[in-house]
Design an enzyme around this catalytic site. Sequence first.
Site, PDB file in Angstrom:
ATOM      1  N   VAL A   1     101.723  90.436  29.385  1.00  0.00           N
ATOM      2  CA  VAL A   1     100.646  91.349  28.998  1.00  0.00           C
ATOM      3  C   VAL A   1      99.312  90.858  29.574  1.00  0.00           C
ATOM      4  O   VAL A   1      98.513  91.647  30.094  1.00  0.00           O
ATOM      5  CB  VAL A   1     100.567  91.480  27.463  1.00  0.00           C
ATOM      6  CG1 VAL A   1      99.328  92.276  27.053  1.00  0.00           C
ATOM      7  CG2 VAL A   1     101.818  92.147  26.923  1.00  0.00           C
TER       8      VAL A   1
ATOM      9  N   SER B   1     105.255  77.480  20.463  1.00  0.00           N
ATOM     10  CA  SER B   1     103.823  77.432  20.774  1.00  0.00           C
ATOM     11  C   SER B   1     102.987  76.953  19.588  1.00  0.00           C
ATOM     12  O   SER B   1     101.761  77.070  19.615  1.00  0.00           O
ATOM     13  CB  SER B   1     103.336  78.823  21.208  1.00  0.00           C
ATOM     14  OG  SER B   1     103.531  79.772  20.165  1.00  0.00           O
TER      15      SER B   1
ATOM     16  N   LEU C   1      98.543  88.769  12.771  1.00  0.00           N
ATOM     17  CA  LEU C   1      97.422  89.287  13.566  1.00  0.00           C
ATOM     18  C   LEU C   1      96.271  89.775  12.693  1.00  0.00           C
ATOM     19  O   LEU C   1      95.643  90.787  12.983  1.00  0.00           O
ATOM     20  CB  LEU C   1      97.907  90.416  14.500  1.00  0.00           C
ATOM     21  CG  LEU C   1      99.010  90.024  15.489  1.00  0.00           C
ATOM     22  CD1 LEU C   1      99.404  91.230  16.333  1.00  0.00           C
ATOM     23  CD2 LEU C   1      98.569  88.882  16.389  1.00  0.00           C
TER      24      LEU C   1
ATOM     25  N   GLU D   1      65.171  97.548  11.512  1.00  0.00           N
ATOM     26  CA  GLU D   1      63.740  97.791  11.363  1.00  0.00           C
ATOM     27  C   GLU D   1      63.395  98.212   9.936  1.00  0.00           C
ATOM     28  O   GLU D   1      62.393  97.762   9.366  1.00  0.00           O
ATOM     29  CB  GLU D   1      63.280  98.893  12.330  1.00  0.00           C
ATOM     30  CG  GLU D   1      63.588  98.612  13.786  1.00  0.00           C
ATOM     31  CD  GLU D   1      64.895  99.228  14.250  1.00  0.00           C
ATOM     32  OE1 GLU D   1      64.895  99.873  15.307  1.00  0.00           O
ATOM     33  OE2 GLU D   1      65.913  99.056  13.547  1.00  0.00           O
TER      34      GLU D   1
END
Length: 374
Positions: free
Chosen positions: A300, A168, A204, A52
């Site tokens: 996990v 992977s 990561l 604002e």
Amino acid sequence: MNDEYFMKIALDLAVKGQGFTSPNPVVGAVVVKEGRIAGKGWHEAAGKAHAEVNAIKDAGDAAKGSTLYVTLEPCNHTGRTPPCTEKILASGIRRVVVAMSDPNPDVKGGGNEYLKTRGIAVTTGICEAEAQRLNEIFIKYIKTKQPFVIVKCAATLDGRIATRTGDSRWVSGESSRKFAHRLRHLVDGIMVGIGTVEADDPSLNTRLDDMNGRDPARIILDTRLSISENANVLHLESEAETILVTGNAVSEDKKARIKSPGVRIIRSPLKDGRIDLQALMSQLGAMGITSLMIEGGSRVIASAFKAGIVDKIYFAYAPKILGGDDGVPICKGEGPDLMKDCIFVRDINVLRFDEDVMIEAYIRLHYGSKDQKK
């Protein structure tokens, strides 16, 4: 042009703050004078001016007699910045249109009511559902003091995230992986198990082509503190820390060797020999982590679902079929006996990244929804 038109512009502005405002919400605002936009603003980062204030400043003298559209109820309390309600009153704005009320139980309704008592016309609930979804992280955290939890994975069409050898790279395509990095930018923490660290030695962190993304805290579930002292997550140049979550029976000598600037070791209760994820969520929430993305591994992910901590999923499916039953599944471990006991998802959205198909969905309806079901 109507209220919804201008509120959607404010919502688009709010998106610009995603990834930078935690633990604050993302907020956008526009000042409209005689049917034309006179000022725009958004909350750019925690500690900086609210949306604002930025919009009113952008409008200048044109704010007098105008209408302010804002995606979240203006604050009426002093935090890192002064109350936005006072800025609104001083600007001469005559009407305020609000998408959603402040979900904070300590301040809900305070800003809207204060403005009304000072003669400002206030309209609420315009594009409310869109505003709530935009701030789903803030809404859950402010109500529960626990992080909003996302599970993200990439799998073959037959549901495997890696081959039997653990390979992977890469299941999904480049576009999907770029989107995953954008998700990392949006959350406070990214969590994996020690098995993922041992198999992939990931960094990561956040890597984006079009902006300097914010790294999430790296949270590693490592019950016995078995992580290699040479693991990438322990040696990154990053403003975010690496948090190693252990049980009680860990070597003090290993702790001493691993501890370094940017690395924190915390103890968490165990359940059935593994980190108790429900208890951990309370710990992370107390540390100010408002959102968390779980990226693996399969045990996990399965544990997170069983613990009931997951709010949202992003499952990417690549145009590949592993064609065997010996690969690594998305979830590993014992499942239910009956199909009726599966975990159901709601509010499904299908995204497309080149040849990859991604399912975005909620385990339960997002926090703040009027028809939320437990």
